[in-house]
Design a protein around this motif. Structure first.
Motif, mmCIF file in Angstrom:
data_model
loop_
_atom_site.group_PDB
_atom_site.id
_atom_site.type_symbol
_atom_site.label_atom_id
_atom_site.label_comp_id
_atom_site.label_asym_id
_atom_site.label_seq_id
_atom_site.Cartn_x
_atom_site.Cartn_y
_atom_site.Cartn_z
ATOM 1 N N GLU A 46 0.807 -1.215 0.000
ATOM 2 C CA GLU A 46 0.000 0.000 0.000
ATOM 3 C C GLU A 46 0.847 1.276 0.000
ATOM 4 O O GLU A 46 0.580 2.211 -0.745
ATOM 5 N N HIS A 47 1.883 1.329 0.834
ATOM 6 C CA HIS A 47 2.656 2.556 1.022
ATOM 7 C C HIS A 47 3.964 2.606 0.244
ATOM 8 O O HIS A 47 4.494 3.678 0.010
ATOM 9 N N GLY A 48 4.541 1.499 -0.101
ATOM 10 C CA GLY A 48 5.855 1.470 -0.736
ATOM 11 C C GLY A 48 6.934 1.262 0.306
ATOM 12 O O GLY A 48 6.697 0.698 1.376
ATOM 13 N N TYR A 49 8.152 1.742 0.023
ATOM 14 C CA TYR A 49 9.297 1.564 0.920
ATOM 15 C C TYR A 49 9.281 2.628 2.014
ATOM 16 O O TYR A 49 9.090 3.804 1.726
ATOM 17 N N TYR A 50 9.484 2.209 3.264
ATOM 18 C CA TYR A 50 9.530 3.136 4.383
ATOM 19 C C TYR A 50 10.907 3.790 4.422
ATOM 20 O O TYR A 50 11.922 3.112 4.512
ATOM 21 N N ILE A 51 10.936 5.108 4.363
ATOM 22 C CA ILE A 51 12.186 5.849 4.336
ATOM 23 C C ILE A 51 12.521 6.422 5.705
ATOM 24 O O ILE A 51 13.616 6.200 6.215
ATOM 25 N N ALA A 52 11.602 7.163 6.307
ATOM 26 C CA ALA A 52 11.902 7.816 7.581
ATOM 27 C C ALA A 52 10.629 8.135 8.345
ATOM 28 O O ALA A 52 9.607 8.471 7.747
ATOM 29 N N VAL A 53 10.706 8.038 9.669
ATOM 30 C CA VAL A 53 9.627 8.502 10.534
ATOM 31 C C VAL A 53 9.864 9.990 10.759
ATOM 32 O O VAL A 53 10.951 10.386 11.178
ATOM 33 N N THR A 54 8.863 10.808 10.442
ATOM 34 C CA THR A 54 9.054 12.260 10.551
ATOM 35 C C THR A 54 8.551 12.819 11.877
ATOM 36 O O THR A 54 9.209 13.661 12.471
ATOM 37 N N THR A 55 7.371 12.372 12.319
ATOM 38 C CA THR A 55 6.838 12.883 13.585
ATOM 39 C C THR A 55 6.135 11.771 14.347
ATOM 40 O O THR A 55 5.540 10.872 13.749
ATOM 41 N N LEU A 56 6.223 11.861 15.650
ATOM 42 C CA LEU A 56 5.474 10.984 16.537
ATOM 43 C C LEU A 56 4.278 11.805 17.012
ATOM 44 O O LEU A 56 4.430 12.721 17.814
ATOM 45 N N ASN A 57 3.090 11.522 16.475
ATOM 46 C CA ASN A 57 1.906 12.338 16.743
ATOM 47 C C ASN A 57 1.349 12.121 18.141
ATOM 48 O O ASN A 57 1.043 13.080 18.838
ATOM 49 N N SER A 58 1.182 10.853 18.522
ATOM 50 C CA SER A 58 0.615 10.581 19.844
ATOM 51 C C SER A 58 1.070 9.218 20.347
ATOM 52 O O SER A 58 1.326 8.308 19.567
ATOM 53 N N VAL A 59 1.163 9.136 21.669
ATOM 54 C CA VAL A 59 1.466 7.879 22.349
ATOM 55 C C VAL A 59 0.352 7.664 23.364
ATOM 56 O O VAL A 59 0.170 8.470 24.268
ATOM 57 N N SER A 60 -0.408 6.594 23.194
ATOM 58 C CA SER A 60 -1.503 6.301 24.124
ATOM 59 C C SER A 60 -0.955 5.554 25.335
ATOM 60 O O SER A 60 0.200 5.119 25.357
ATOM 61 N N GLU A 61 -1.811 5.395 26.324
ATOM 62 C CA GLU A 61 -1.414 4.728 27.562
ATOM 63 C C GLU A 61 -1.023 3.279 27.274
ATOM 64 O O GLU A 61 -1.698 2.581 26.516
ATOM 65 N N GLY A 62 0.059 2.853 27.886
ATOM 66 C CA GLY A 62 0.567 1.511 27.655
ATOM 67 C C GLY A 62 -0.185 0.437 28.424
ATOM 68 O O GLY A 62 -0.773 0.702 29.470
ATOM 69 N N ARG A 63 -0.157 -0.774 27.856
ATOM 70 C CA ARG A 63 -0.742 -1.942 28.512
ATOM 71 C C ARG A 63 0.373 -2.935 28.785
ATOM 72 O O ARG A 63 1.179 -3.252 27.903
ATOM 73 N N VAL A 64 0.408 -3.472 30.017
ATOM 74 C CA VAL A 64 1.446 -4.428 30.411
ATOM 75 C C VAL A 64 1.022 -5.823 29.972
ATOM 76 O O VAL A 64 -0.098 -6.257 30.242
ATOM 77 N N GLN A 65 1.937 -6.519 29.286
ATOM 78 C CA GLN A 65 1.702 -7.915 28.940
ATOM 79 C C GLN A 65 2.062 -8.751 30.167
ATOM 80 O O GLN A 65 3.199 -8.671 30.653
ATOM 81 N N GLU A 66 1.129 -9.554 30.615
ATOM 82 C CA GLU A 66 1.315 -10.267 31.879
ATOM 83 C C GLU A 66 2.457 -11.276 31.834
ATOM 84 O O GLU A 66 3.221 -11.406 32.783
#
Length: 177
Positions: A46-66
């Motif tokens: 769908e997107h092609g080759y990933y070149i670079a991450v430009t921005t981190l828009n949001s980080v939601s609350e993390g969930r702990v894997q038991e």
């Protein structure tokens, strides 16, 4: 090739040893894991080759894997991608010369085939090294030569996580540079 900026969502898994009560180090750990994940994905149909991450828009609350203690953070980010399109004029470097054509590399795409049938006036020749030679213009295509070509066809290869392309020299100003 077309450069696109796409917004993507995903999950970043951070191991417990990279967690820190100070938010700054946690954010750094999330960004580093995100970059590793994108690098390992390589590309998508769908997107092609990933070149670079430009921005981190949001980080939601993390969930702990038991079972593992890892923390999974849902993230939203923007990424620059590169996607080849049929009919584009591109430049590539000759990687292999075979009797039936040459394989080219162009940017992240390393599987581009230019058949001898799509090379007008070029004939296979083995003098010191295998190459295709044009007697009229006295040009040649040997290993490491730069070639301007037109994209004839594109195919997504899921097992390789990359694209295969067919090329042609049919058109104006195409061929060795």
């Amino acid at each position: 090739m077309v450069f696109l900026e796409v917004e993507m969502q995903g999950n970043v898994v951070v191991p417990p040893d990279q967690l820190d009560p100070k938010g700054l180090l946690l954010r750094k750990g999330i960004v580093l894991r995100l970059l590793e994940d994108i690098a390992s994905r390589k590309a998508s149909k769908e997107h092609g080759y990933y070149i670079a991450v430009t921005t981190l828009n949001s980080v939601s609350e993390g969930r702990v894997q038991e079972l593992t203690g890892n923390v999974v953070f849902p993230v939203s980010f923007n990424c620059i991608t590169l996607k080849p399109c049929k009919g584009e004029i591109l430049m590539g470097t000759v990687d292999k010369v075979l009797r039936h054509g040459v394989f080219l590399k162009s940017g992240p795409i390393d599987n581009i085939f230019l058949s001898e049938k799509k090379m007008e006036d070029y004939k296979f020749n083995v003098v010191d090294e295998p190459m295709f030679v044009n007697d009229k213009q006295q040009s040649k295509m040997a290993k490491s030569s730069m070639v301007r070509y037109k994209v004839l066809g594109i195919k997504w290869m899921e097992w390789d996580r990359g694209f295969q392309m067919l090329a042609t020299l049919a058109g104006d100003f195409l061929g060795p540079i």
